[in-house]
Design a protein around this motif. Structure first.
Motif, PDB file in Angstrom:
ATOM      1  N   CYS A   1      50.663  93.258  47.117  1.00 12.19           N
ATOM      2  CA  CYS A   1      52.091  93.157  46.896  1.00 12.19           C
ATOM      3  C   CYS A   1      53.073  93.927  47.678  1.00 12.19           C
ATOM      4  N   GLY A   2      52.403  94.850  48.694  1.00 11.83           N
ATOM      5  CA  GLY A   2      53.236  95.515  49.332  1.00 11.83           C
ATOM      6  C   GLY A   2      53.811  97.051  48.815  1.00 11.83           C
ATOM      7  N   PRO A   3      54.359  97.918  49.498  1.00 11.57           N
ATOM      8  CA  PRO A   3      54.820  99.147  48.982  1.00 11.57           C
ATOM      9  C   PRO A   3      55.482  98.976  47.650  1.00 11.57           C
ATOM     10  N   SER A   4      55.594  99.929  46.775  1.00 10.39           N
ATOM     11  CA  SER A   4      56.201 100.163  45.438  1.00 10.39           C
ATOM     12  C   SER A   4      57.782 100.037  45.853  1.00 10.39           C
ATOM     13  N   PHE A   5      58.197 100.532  46.870  1.00 15.23           N
ATOM     14  CA  PHE A   5      59.547 100.625  47.121  1.00 15.23           C
ATOM     15  C   PHE A   5      60.216  99.387  47.419  1.00 15.23           C
ATOM     16  N   LEU A   6      59.384  98.288  47.816  1.00 15.83           N
ATOM     17  CA  LEU A   6      60.049  96.974  48.274  1.00 15.83           C
ATOM     18  C   LEU A   6      60.648  96.324  46.927  1.00 15.83           C
ATOM     19  N   ARG A   7      60.006  96.672  45.791  1.00 19.01           N
ATOM     20  CA  ARG A   7      60.547  95.911  44.393  1.00 19.01           C
ATOM     21  C   ARG A   7      61.512  96.715  43.832  1.00 19.01           C
ATOM     22  N   GLU A   8      62.182  97.724  44.418  1.00 18.06           N
ATOM     23  CA  GLU A   8      63.370  98.251  44.220  1.00 18.06           C
ATOM     24  C   GLU A   8      64.638  97.769  45.027  1.00 18.06           C
ATOM     25  N   TYR A   9      65.611  98.239  44.516  1.00 19.17           N
ATOM     26  CA  TYR A   9      67.059  97.682  45.065  1.00 19.17           C
ATOM     27  C   TYR A   9      66.799  98.548  46.603  1.00 19.17           C
ATOM     28  N   LYS A  10      67.496  97.567  47.507  1.00 15.96           N
ATOM     29  CA  LYS A  10      67.574  98.395  49.135  1.00 15.96           C
ATOM     30  C   LYS A  10      68.351  99.437  49.072  1.00 15.96           C
ATOM     31  N   SER A  11      69.084  99.765  48.448  1.00 13.61           N
ATOM     32  CA  SER A  11      69.958 100.981  48.476  1.00 13.61           C
ATOM     33  C   SER A  11      68.850 102.183  48.012  1.00 13.61           C
ATOM     34  N   THR A  12      67.567 102.026  47.314  1.00 12.66           N
ATOM     35  CA  THR A  12      66.902 102.999  47.085  1.00 12.66           C
ATOM     36  C   THR A  12      65.500 103.246  48.290  1.00 12.66           C
ATOM     37  N   TRP A  13      65.543 101.924  49.300  1.00 11.45           N
ATOM     38  CA  TRP A  13      64.701 102.410  49.950  1.00 11.45           C
ATOM     39  C   TRP A  13      64.638 103.477  50.989  1.00 11.45           C
ATOM     40  N   PRO A  14      63.412 104.099  51.555  1.00 10.03           N
ATOM     41  CA  PRO A  14      63.581 105.202  52.321  1.00 10.03           C
ATOM     42  C   PRO A  14      64.519 105.134  53.410  1.00 10.03           C
ATOM     43  N   PRO A  15      65.195 106.187  53.737  1.00  7.08           N
ATOM     44  CA  PRO A  15      66.350 106.373  54.930  1.00  7.08           C
ATOM     45  C   PRO A  15      65.529 106.212  56.332  1.00  7.08           C
ATOM     46  N   ASP A  16      66.144 105.451  57.170  1.00 10.52           N
ATOM     47  CA  ASP A  16      65.531 105.510  58.563  1.00 10.52           C
ATOM     48  C   ASP A  16      66.299 106.840  59.487  1.00 10.52           C
ATOM     49  N   ASP A  17      65.516 107.494  59.962  1.00 12.13           N
ATOM     50  CA  ASP A  17      65.802 108.740  60.948  1.00 12.13           C
ATOM     51  C   ASP A  17      65.688 108.066  62.373  1.00 12.13           C
ATOM     52  N   MET A  18      66.427 107.762  62.976  1.00 12.70           N
ATOM     53  CA  MET A  18      66.373 107.233  64.248  1.00 12.70           C
ATOM     54  C   MET A  18      66.235 108.386  65.224  1.00 12.70           C
ATOM     55  N   ARG A  19      66.841 109.491  64.929  1.00  9.41           N
ATOM     56  CA  ARG A  19      66.943 110.474  65.897  1.00  9.41           C
ATOM     57  C   ARG A  19      65.259 111.041  66.322  1.00  9.41           C
ATOM     58  N   THR A  20      64.495 110.938  65.464  1.00  8.35           N
ATOM     59  CA  THR A  20      63.082 111.267  65.681  1.00  8.35           C
ATOM     60  C   THR A  20      62.581 110.225  66.579  1.00  8.35           C
ATOM     61  N   SER A  21      62.675 108.814  66.548  1.00 12.49           N
ATOM     62  CA  SER A  21      62.395 107.903  67.183  1.00 12.49           C
ATOM     63  C   SER A  21      62.776 108.129  68.629  1.00 12.49           C
ATOM     64  N   ILE A  22      64.333 108.416  68.910  1.00 13.52           N
ATOM     65  CA  ILE A  22      64.746 108.418  70.236  1.00 13.52           C
ATOM     66  C   ILE A  22      64.022 109.725  70.726  1.00 13.52           C
ATOM     67  N   ASP A  23      63.779 110.850  70.148  1.00  8.32           N
ATOM     68  CA  ASP A  23      63.500 111.734  70.798  1.00  8.32           C
ATOM     69  C   ASP A  23      61.823 111.584  71.409  1.00  8.32           C
ATOM     70  N   LEU A  24      61.043 110.935  70.359  1.00  5.77           N
ATOM     71  CA  LEU A  24      59.958 110.389  70.948  1.00  5.77           C
ATOM     72  C   LEU A  24      59.745 109.721  72.272  1.00  5.77           C
ATOM     73  N   MET A  25      60.955 108.797  72.473  1.00  7.43           N
ATOM     74  CA  MET A  25      60.810 107.857  73.518  1.00  7.43           C
ATOM     75  C   MET A  25      61.211 108.713  74.754  1.00  7.43           C
ATOM     76  N   GLU A  26      61.700 109.921  74.539  1.00  6.41           N
ATOM     77  CA  GLU A  26      62.036 110.790  75.669  1.00  6.41           C
ATOM     78  C   GLU A  26      60.867 110.980  76.651  1.00  6.41           C
ATOM     79  N   THR A  27      59.727 111.297  75.751  1.00  6.01           N
ATOM     80  CA  THR A  27      58.613 111.815  76.407  1.00  6.01           C
ATOM     81  C   THR A  27      57.492 110.504  76.767  1.00  6.01           C
ATOM     82  N   ASP A  28      57.950 109.288  76.253  1.00  4.55           N
ATOM     83  CA  ASP A  28      57.108 108.208  76.355  1.00  4.55           C
ATOM     84  C   ASP A  28      57.066 107.623  78.082  1.00  4.55           C
ATOM     85  N   ALA A  29      55.590 107.252  78.348  1.00  5.65           N
ATOM     86  CA  ALA A  29      55.226 106.858  79.701  1.00  5.65           C
ATOM     87  C   ALA A  29      55.872 105.290  80.011  1.00  5.65           C
ATOM     88  N   GLU A  30      56.171 104.830  78.864  1.00  7.48           N
ATOM     89  CA  GLU A  30      56.621 103.250  79.187  1.00  7.48           C
ATOM     90  C   GLU A  30      58.125 103.259  79.668  1.00  7.48           C
TER      91      GLU A  30
END
Length: 148
Positions: A76-105
Motif C-alpha cells: 500500500c505504499g509509504p505511510s505518508f501517502l495516506r496523509e494530506y499532501k501538505s504533510t508529504w516530505p518537502p522536495d529540495d531541488m538544490r541537491t538534485s541540481i548540484d548532483l547534475m553539475e557533475t553528471d556525465a550525461e
C-alpha cells in the motif's frame, strides 16, 4: 469506471532523474534527452516528486527479502501517502541540481578560441629562418614538423 483523474503525482527515488525532468536550461546526451522529452510530453515536471530510497516500496524486493518478510509498504505504499499532501516530505531541488553539475550525461559547453594574425606567423617564420643556416636544413625541419 468512468472517473476522471484530476491530478497525478509521480514518484522517483533518483534525485538526478528528478533534476533531468525539471531542467529547462541544460542539454543532455541523446539517450537522456529522448527519455526526458517522452516523460515531459505526458506529464508536467511539477507532478514529479522525490521519495527516499528507504521509503520506496519498489526498492524492497531489489534489496532482497523473503516472501514472508515483505513489508506492508510494498502493498500500500509509504505511510505518508495516506496523509494530506501538505504533510508529504518537502522536495529540495538544490541537491538534485548540484548532483547534475557533475553528471556525465550533461553536455558540456566547449569553446575554443583561436587567435592568429599575419604578424605572429611572420615572426615564427623569421625565427625559423634565423635558426637554420641553410635553405636545405630549413626545408628538412619544416617537412619533419609537417609530418608530426
Amino acid at each position: 469506471m468512468e472517473v476522471p483523474l484530476l491530478r497525478s503525482t509521480f514518484w522517483t527515488d533518483s534525485r538526478i532523474t528528478l533534476a533531468y525532468i525539471q531542467n529547462d536550461a541544460k542539454r543532455f546526451k541523446t539517450f537522456v534527452t529522448n527519455r526526458v522529452s517522452l516523460i515531459r510530453q505526458h506529464s508536467d515536471p511539477d507532478q514529479w516528486r522525490h521519495v527516499k530510497g528507504k521509503e520506496n516500496p519498489a526498492d524492497v524486493l531489489s534489496r532482497g527479502c523473503s516472501a514472508e518478510s515483505v513489508p506492508q509498504s510494498w502493498f500500500c505504499g509509504p505511510s505518508f501517502l495516506r496523509e494530506y499532501k501538505s504533510t508529504w516530505p518537502p522536495d529540495d531541488m538544490r541537491t538534485s541540481i548540484d548532483l547534475m553539475e557533475t553528471d556525465a550525461e550533461v553536455k558540456r559547453d566547449v569553446s575554443v578560441a583561436v587567435a592568429s594574425t599575419a604578424n605572429a606567423v611572420w615572426h615564427a617564420m623569421e625565427a625559423l629562418i634565423e635558426h637554420y643556416s641553410s635553405f636545405y636544413k630549413l626545408k628538412k625541419a619544416l617537412s619533419w614538423l609537417m609530418r608530426v
